[in-house]
Design a protein around this motif. Structure first.
Motif, PDB file in Angstrom:
ATOM      1  N   ASN A   1       0.844  -1.191   0.000  1.00  0.00           N
ATOM      2  CA  ASN A   1       0.000   0.000   0.000  1.00  0.00           C
ATOM      3  C   ASN A   1       0.882   1.244   0.000  1.00  0.00           C
ATOM      4  O   ASN A   1       1.861   1.318   0.733  1.00  0.00           O
ATOM      5  CB  ASN A   1      -0.915   0.006   1.221  1.00  0.00           C
ATOM      6  N   GLY A   2       0.524   2.194  -0.840  1.00  0.00           N
ATOM      7  CA  GLY A   2       1.264   3.448  -0.925  1.00  0.00           C
ATOM      8  C   GLY A   2       0.377   4.517  -1.521  1.00  0.00           C
ATOM      9  O   GLY A   2      -0.838   4.359  -1.604  1.00  0.00           O
ATOM     10  N   THR A   3       0.980   5.603  -1.975  1.00  0.00           N
ATOM     11  CA  THR A   3       0.189   6.692  -2.540  1.00  0.00           C
ATOM     12  C   THR A   3      -0.372   6.324  -3.913  1.00  0.00           C
ATOM     13  O   THR A   3      -1.414   6.818  -4.314  1.00  0.00           O
ATOM     14  CB  THR A   3       1.039   7.972  -2.670  1.00  0.00           C
ATOM     15  N   LYS A   4       0.296   5.438  -4.625  1.00  0.00           N
ATOM     16  CA  LYS A   4      -0.131   5.051  -5.967  1.00  0.00           C
ATOM     17  C   LYS A   4      -0.818   3.689  -5.999  1.00  0.00           C
ATOM     18  O   LYS A   4      -1.623   3.425  -6.888  1.00  0.00           O
ATOM     19  CB  LYS A   4       1.087   5.044  -6.893  1.00  0.00           C
ATOM     20  N   THR A   5      -0.507   2.822  -5.071  1.00  0.00           N
ATOM     21  CA  THR A   5      -1.052   1.462  -5.082  1.00  0.00           C
ATOM     22  C   THR A   5      -1.762   1.120  -3.777  1.00  0.00           C
ATOM     23  O   THR A   5      -1.395   1.611  -2.714  1.00  0.00           O
ATOM     24  CB  THR A   5       0.063   0.416  -5.308  1.00  0.00           C
ATOM     25  N   ALA A   6      -2.760   0.256  -3.896  1.00  0.00           N
ATOM     26  CA  ALA A   6      -3.478  -0.252  -2.729  1.00  0.00           C
ATOM     27  C   ALA A   6      -3.756  -1.727  -2.946  1.00  0.00           C
ATOM     28  O   ALA A   6      -4.171  -2.140  -4.035  1.00  0.00           O
ATOM     29  CB  ALA A   6      -4.783   0.508  -2.524  1.00  0.00           C
ATOM     30  N   VAL A   7      -3.500  -2.527  -1.929  1.00  0.00           N
ATOM     31  CA  VAL A   7      -3.737  -3.969  -1.971  1.00  0.00           C
ATOM     32  C   VAL A   7      -4.726  -4.311  -0.872  1.00  0.00           C
ATOM     33  O   VAL A   7      -4.558  -3.887   0.274  1.00  0.00           O
ATOM     34  CB  VAL A   7      -2.417  -4.759  -1.757  1.00  0.00           C
ATOM     35  N   GLU A   8      -5.758  -5.081  -1.236  1.00  0.00           N
ATOM     36  CA  GLU A   8      -6.742  -5.516  -0.256  1.00  0.00           C
ATOM     37  C   GLU A   8      -7.055  -6.985  -0.498  1.00  0.00           C
ATOM     38  O   GLU A   8      -7.396  -7.373  -1.615  1.00  0.00           O
ATOM     39  CB  GLU A   8      -8.022  -4.700  -0.375  1.00  0.00           C
ATOM     40  N   THR A   9      -6.922  -7.799   0.546  1.00  0.00           N
ATOM     41  CA  THR A   9      -7.213  -9.227   0.445  1.00  0.00           C
ATOM     42  C   THR A   9      -8.177  -9.620   1.550  1.00  0.00           C
ATOM     43  O   THR A   9      -7.994  -9.238   2.698  1.00  0.00           O
ATOM     44  CB  THR A   9      -5.924 -10.062   0.550  1.00  0.00           C
ATOM     45  N   THR A  10      -9.207 -10.372   1.158  1.00  0.00           N
ATOM     46  CA  THR A  10     -10.154 -10.932   2.113  1.00  0.00           C
ATOM     47  C   THR A  10     -10.185 -12.442   1.895  1.00  0.00           C
ATOM     48  O   THR A  10      -9.452 -12.960   1.050  1.00  0.00           O
ATOM     49  CB  THR A  10     -11.565 -10.349   1.902  1.00  0.00           C
ATOM     50  N   ASP A  11     -11.064 -13.131   2.599  1.00  0.00           N
ATOM     51  CA  ASP A  11     -11.188 -14.579   2.404  1.00  0.00           C
ATOM     52  C   ASP A  11     -11.900 -14.942   1.107  1.00  0.00           C
ATOM     53  O   ASP A  11     -12.015 -16.118   0.779  1.00  0.00           O
ATOM     54  CB  ASP A  11     -11.916 -15.210   3.593  1.00  0.00           C
ATOM     55  N   VAL A  12     -12.370 -13.947   0.349  1.00  0.00           N
ATOM     56  CA  VAL A  12     -13.067 -14.235  -0.906  1.00  0.00           C
ATOM     57  C   VAL A  12     -12.417 -13.586  -2.135  1.00  0.00           C
ATOM     58  O   VAL A  12     -12.876 -13.807  -3.259  1.00  0.00           O
ATOM     59  CB  VAL A  12     -14.554 -13.830  -0.842  1.00  0.00           C
ATOM     60  N   GLY A  13     -11.358 -12.796  -1.949  1.00  0.00           N
ATOM     61  CA  GLY A  13     -10.729 -12.189  -3.104  1.00  0.00           C
ATOM     62  C   GLY A  13      -9.550 -11.303  -2.748  1.00  0.00           C
ATOM     63  O   GLY A  13      -9.322 -10.989  -1.586  1.00  0.00           O
TER      64      GLY A  13
ATOM     65  N   LYS B   1      -7.467  -7.732  -4.361  1.00  0.00           N
ATOM     66  CA  LYS B   1      -7.550  -6.633  -5.317  1.00  0.00           C
ATOM     67  C   LYS B   1      -6.298  -5.774  -5.230  1.00  0.00           C
ATOM     68  O   LYS B   1      -5.820  -5.465  -4.152  1.00  0.00           O
ATOM     69  CB  LYS B   1      -8.793  -5.798  -4.992  1.00  0.00           C
ATOM     70  N   LEU B   2      -5.799  -5.390  -6.403  1.00  0.00           N
ATOM     71  CA  LEU B   2      -4.707  -4.430  -6.528  1.00  0.00           C
ATOM     72  C   LEU B   2      -5.240  -3.234  -7.297  1.00  0.00           C
ATOM     73  O   LEU B   2      -5.780  -3.397  -8.398  1.00  0.00           O
ATOM     74  CB  LEU B   2      -3.517  -5.047  -7.267  1.00  0.00           C
ATOM     75  N   VAL B   3      -5.125  -2.050  -6.720  1.00  0.00           N
ATOM     76  CA  VAL B   3      -5.554  -0.820  -7.385  1.00  0.00           C
ATOM     77  C   VAL B   3      -4.319   0.026  -7.651  1.00  0.00           C
ATOM     78  O   VAL B   3      -3.489   0.230  -6.758  1.00  0.00           O
ATOM     79  CB  VAL B   3      -6.556  -0.034  -6.513  1.00  0.00           C
ATOM     80  N   ILE B   4      -4.197   0.509  -8.888  1.00  0.00           N
ATOM     81  CA  ILE B   4      -3.086   1.378  -9.275  1.00  0.00           C
ATOM     82  C   ILE B   4      -3.692   2.698  -9.739  1.00  0.00           C
ATOM     83  O   ILE B   4      -4.483   2.724 -10.689  1.00  0.00           O
ATOM     84  CB  ILE B   4      -2.243   0.756 -10.410  1.00  0.00           C
ATOM     85  N   GLN B   5      -3.345   3.781  -9.067  1.00  0.00           N
ATOM     86  CA  GLN B   5      -3.831   5.116  -9.413  1.00  0.00           C
ATOM     87  C   GLN B   5      -2.938   5.731 -10.485  1.00  0.00           C
ATOM     88  O   GLN B   5      -1.745   5.449 -10.543  1.00  0.00           O
ATOM     89  CB  GLN B   5      -3.821   6.017  -8.171  1.00  0.00           C
ATOM     90  N   ASP B   6      -3.512   6.592 -11.326  1.00  0.00           N
ATOM     91  CA  ASP B   6      -2.755   7.368 -12.304  1.00  0.00           C
ATOM     92  C   ASP B   6      -1.779   6.490 -13.093  1.00  0.00           C
ATOM     93  O   ASP B   6      -0.566   6.686 -13.071  1.00  0.00           O
ATOM     94  CB  ASP B   6      -2.009   8.506 -11.605  1.00  0.00           C
ATOM     95  N   VAL B   7      -2.322   5.523 -13.805  1.00  0.00           N
ATOM     96  CA  VAL B   7      -1.517   4.561 -14.561  1.00  0.00           C
ATOM     97  C   VAL B   7      -0.652   5.270 -15.594  1.00  0.00           C
ATOM     98  O   VAL B   7      -1.125   6.143 -16.319  1.00  0.00           O
ATOM     99  CB  VAL B   7      -2.433   3.526 -15.253  1.00  0.00           C
TER     100      VAL B   7
END
Length: 110
Positions: A64-76, A78-84
């Motif tokens: 996790n940072g200013t450009k990226t966010a990682v979220e993991t649960t027991d069902v999935g 997700k990686l989010v990348i801002q301003d690609v």
């Protein structure tokens, strides 16, 4: 340089793990976004909790940072990348493990 519009991922596939019950369901295999847009990579996970996952690009774990966010649960996971931008293109690997085994899935091109 801008990329082509969003590519449609193939659905209906499940990737089986080395273990007994860990699956990635409907994994994205490729995603294209325009420069400056937000990219979201998501894989549904079916497994035995607790589930741990990590995203890697060029042998470096993404956190996790200013450009990226990682979220993991027991069902999935997700990686989010801002301003690609152009340097965000490439191959991303999702590593997932639970009590029964482990699996990895590549998104993008090697």
């Amino acid at each position: 340089p801008s990329a082509a519009p969003d590519a449609v991922p193939p659905y209906g596939r499940a990737l089986k793990s080395v273990g007994d019950s860990l699956l990635l369901i409907e994994p994205v295999t490729r995603l294209e976004v325009k420069a400056g847009d937000r990219a979201e990579l998501y894989c549904r996970i079916q497994g035995t909790p607790p589930i741990a996952a990590s995203w890697v690009k060029q042998k470096k774990q993404i956190s996790n940072g200013t450009k990226t966010a990682v979220e993991t649960t027991d069902v999935g996971s997700k990686l989010v990348i801002q301003d690609v931008q152009g340097d965000d293109s490439g191959c991303y690997t999702l590593f997932v493990h639970d009590r029964t085994g482990s699996i990895q899935h590549q998104i993008g091109r090697a």
